[in-house]
Design an enzyme around this catalytic site. Structure first.
Site, PDB file in Angstrom:
ATOM      1  N   SER A 117     -92.702 -61.500  50.770  1.00  0.00           N
ATOM      2  CA  SER A 117     -93.408 -60.224  50.765  1.00  0.00           C
ATOM      3  C   SER A 117     -92.620 -59.097  51.418  1.00  0.00           C
ATOM      4  O   SER A 117     -92.748 -57.941  51.020  1.00  0.00           O
ATOM      5  CB  SER A 117     -94.755 -60.374  51.481  1.00  0.00           C
ATOM      6  OG  SER A 117     -94.555 -60.908  52.777  1.00  0.00           O
TER       7      SER A 117
ATOM      8  N   LYS B  88     -81.432 -63.062  55.330  1.00  0.00           N
ATOM      9  CA  LYS B  88     -82.693 -62.454  54.889  1.00  0.00           C
ATOM     10  C   LYS B  88     -82.545 -60.931  54.904  1.00  0.00           C
ATOM     11  O   LYS B  88     -82.204 -60.342  55.935  1.00  0.00           O
ATOM     12  CB  LYS B  88     -83.860 -62.901  55.777  1.00  0.00           C
ATOM     13  CG  LYS B  88     -85.202 -62.367  55.289  1.00  0.00           C
ATOM     14  CD  LYS B  88     -86.387 -63.157  55.823  1.00  0.00           C
ATOM     15  CE  LYS B  88     -86.626 -62.906  57.285  1.00  0.00           C
ATOM     16  NZ  LYS B  88     -87.949 -63.443  57.715  1.00  0.00           N
TER      17      LYS B  88
ATOM     18  N   MET C 165     -78.879 -66.408  59.732  1.00  0.00           N
ATOM     19  CA  MET C 165     -79.113 -67.694  60.386  1.00  0.00           C
ATOM     20  C   MET C 165     -78.390 -68.782  59.606  1.00  0.00           C
ATOM     21  O   MET C 165     -77.932 -68.558  58.479  1.00  0.00           O
ATOM     22  CB  MET C 165     -80.610 -67.979  60.467  1.00  0.00           C
ATOM     23  CG  MET C 165     -81.300 -68.184  59.131  1.00  0.00           C
ATOM     24  SD  MET C 165     -83.091 -67.925  59.181  1.00  0.00           S
ATOM     25  CE  MET C 165     -83.190 -66.357  58.278  1.00  0.00           C
TER      26      MET C 165
ATOM     27  N   ASP D 236     -98.134 -67.811  60.796  1.00  0.00           N
ATOM     28  CA  ASP D 236     -98.106 -67.791  59.333  1.00  0.00           C
ATOM     29  C   ASP D 236     -97.869 -69.204  58.809  1.00  0.00           C
ATOM     30  O   ASP D 236     -96.737 -69.679  58.781  1.00  0.00           O
ATOM     31  CB  ASP D 236     -97.003 -66.855  58.837  1.00  0.00           C
ATOM     32  CG  ASP D 236     -97.001 -66.724  57.319  1.00  0.00           C
ATOM     33  OD1 ASP D 236     -97.833 -67.399  56.654  1.00  0.00           O
ATOM     34  OD2 ASP D 236     -96.190 -65.962  56.780  1.00  0.00           O
TER      35      ASP D 236
ATOM     36  N   ASN E 204     -93.013 -71.932  54.500  1.00  0.00           N
ATOM     37  CA  ASN E 204     -92.344 -71.853  55.799  1.00  0.00           C
ATOM     38  C   ASN E 204     -91.972 -73.221  56.349  1.00  0.00           C
ATOM     39  O   ASN E 204     -91.445 -73.321  57.459  1.00  0.00           O
ATOM     40  CB  ASN E 204     -93.233 -71.115  56.808  1.00  0.00           C
ATOM     41  CG  ASN E 204     -93.349 -69.639  56.484  1.00  0.00           C
ATOM     42  OD1 ASN E 204     -92.528 -69.101  55.750  1.00  0.00           O
ATOM     43  ND2 ASN E 204     -94.359 -68.989  57.006  1.00  0.00           N
TER      44      ASN E 204
ATOM     45  N   ASP F  90     -89.091 -68.916  59.288  1.00  0.00           N
ATOM     46  CA  ASP F  90     -89.811 -67.645  59.386  1.00  0.00           C
ATOM     47  C   ASP F  90     -90.635 -67.531  60.665  1.00  0.00           C
ATOM     48  O   ASP F  90     -91.758 -68.032  60.740  1.00  0.00           O
ATOM     49  CB  ASP F  90     -90.714 -67.433  58.173  1.00  0.00           C
ATOM     50  CG  ASP F  90     -91.132 -65.971  58.037  1.00  0.00           C
ATOM     51  OD1 ASP F  90     -91.164 -65.275  59.069  1.00  0.00           O
ATOM     52  OD2 ASP F  90     -91.419 -65.536  56.914  1.00  0.00           O
TER      53      ASP F  90
END
Length: 445
Positions: free
Chosen positions: A141, A159, A246, A289, A294, A308
């Site tokens: 998202s 990311k 990462m 989350d 994840n 995440d």
């Protein structure tokens, strides 16, 4: 955080305020047109449809999902949050919208990606890498993830945040709230302003990749003595407010464990539930989350990869204490104490209890009966969920008694609900009672 994007196509993410507002305008117009068309069809058939029925049609579900997933950012994130929180309780049409939000995988085309990275790393950013895969390995998202290799052979996961996402958060949240109000899905008497403010706050935090980098490093430290978990290593020298670098960690979707032996599924969920208990009662820090994406599974090492940490947040002591009182009462099988603890913690509103005491007590009795069963709790047995849904739906019809729990409790409950949904998906069997008793024993030792 992530969704598989192997078969997706690039589509520029609207970054300007007017461009994003235009998408919402198109969405509202399309939904309104759908309502008129469907209303006319039903009237022609002699029906007297309600506006809510006209809004939640399959065609409108598809329309809403496609437009929100194109916007990405706060609009899509809110949809994902609602879908995970609601679990089994959603009407089918709304579930369709939210499932599409979870699975849709539009991403930035290469030209837009290059502009973002040039702004963060400089125009010669490609010289930092021996290889940078232009097509993302995952899209979510707020950002998308690329695989890259440093000159020394180190494999990284990069990311990259979608352009305009951070700047559009407040307006996107307000626009989604307006859509919910206009649709009549929320009663006018329900004050959602505190929830909207907190949603904006968390989304701004999730859009700050320097903050997420700190949380990634913190979880790496906290779980250093837990070999059953793998946390990616932070590469701070390549991390900026809009780019998070990462180590690239291999793994397959956690849902592939559905076909694993029962003892493996049970162990994985035991570990995840134990992690939730440590977050809530020991660390007072929780990754809130629980999106299935994840978590990744490494079949060769039988380890669980955690991804995440943008939604990781500190928890006030009173939140953990509220859960402790509630669970202590539940372990004792004391219905009255459970009800009182639930009100004190903000799980239940006093108005709902006053108006629907018998229904509330019936729901508590169902939960206590499940908790009192000897041996492991079978998450694959969903018979009791239908009973809870029936009682809960009847209470929910009384919109004047709708109630919002404290914000921190909402986020914790989101993690707990999402973890339970994964356990149900894997049909795991875990001795929840023994785990809670052990956790409380360690805390008082």
């Amino acid at each position: 955080m992530t969704e598989d994007s192997g078969n997706s196509a690039g589509r520029a993410i609207p970054s300007g305020r007017l461009a994003r507002l235009g998408v919402f305008g198109k969405l509202a117009g399309g939904v309104a047109g759908g309502v008129v068309a469907e209303g006319a069809r039903r009237l022609a058939n002699g029906e007297r449809p309600k506006i809510g029925d006209l809004l939640l049609t399959p065609a409108n579900a598809t329309r809403v999902a496609d437009q929100l997933s194109h916007l990405r950012g706060a609009a899509m994130k809110l949809g994902q949050m609602i879908s995970m929180d609601a679990g089994d309780m959603l009407p089918p049409e709304l579930a369709t919208i939210l499932a599409r939000l979870r699975n849709n995988a539009n991403h930035m085309p290469p030209q837009q990606l290059d502009r973002v990275l040039a702004a963060e790393w400089g125009k010669d950013w490609r010289r930092r890498f021996a290889h940078f895969q232009a097509h993302p390995v995952a899209a979510a998202s707020i950002g998308q993830v690329h695989r890259a290799r440093l000159p020394d052979g180190t494999e990284l996961a990069i990311k990259v945040q979608y352009p305009g996402v951070k700047e559009s958060i407040d307006a996107d949240v307000d626009n989604v709230a307006t859509l919910l109000r206009v649709s009549g899905m929320l009663p006018k008497s329900l004050d959602i302003a505190p929830l909207l403010d907190e949603a904006k706050k968390q989304l701004h935090e999730e859009a700050d990749y320097l903050r997420e980098a700190q949380m990634l490093a913190r979880y790496g430290e906290l779980l250093a003595d837990q070999p059953q978990f793998v946390v990616p290593k932070l590469y701070a020298e390549l991390t900026t407010p809009r780019v998070l670098a990462m180590s690239f960690v291999t793994g397959v979707p956690v849902e592939t464990l559905e076909t694993a032996p029962q003892d493996v599924r049970d162990r994985v969920m035991h570990d995840l539930i134990s992690l939730v208990l440590r977050e809530l009662f020991d660390w007072r820090l929780m990754q809130t989350d629980p999106n299935f994406a994840n978590y990744r599974w490494q079949p060769e090492t039988e380890k669980l990869v955690l991804l995440d940490f943008g939604a990781a947040r500190p928890l006030p002591a009173e939140t953990g204490e509220g859960y402790r009182r509630l669970l202590t009462a539940a372990l004792a099988g004391d219905r009255d104490a459970v009800r009182e603890a639930a009100i004190a913690a903000g799980f239940l509103g006093e108005a709902a209890v006053l108006q629907h005491r018998a229904l509330v007590d019936r729901m508590i009795d169902v939960i206590l009966a499940e908790l009192a069963k000897p041996g492991p709790f079978d998450f694959g047995d969903r018979a009791f969920v239908g009973v809870l849904r029936e009682q809960g739906t009847e209470i929910a019809r009384d919109r004047d008694t709708w109630h919002l729990p404290p914000i921190d409790t909402l986020f914790v409950q989101r993690k707990i609900s999402g973890t339970a949904l994964l356990a149900a998906r894997l049909k795991a069997r875990v001795d929840i009672r023994a785990m809670i008793e052990e956790a409380f024993g360690e805390l008082t030792a």
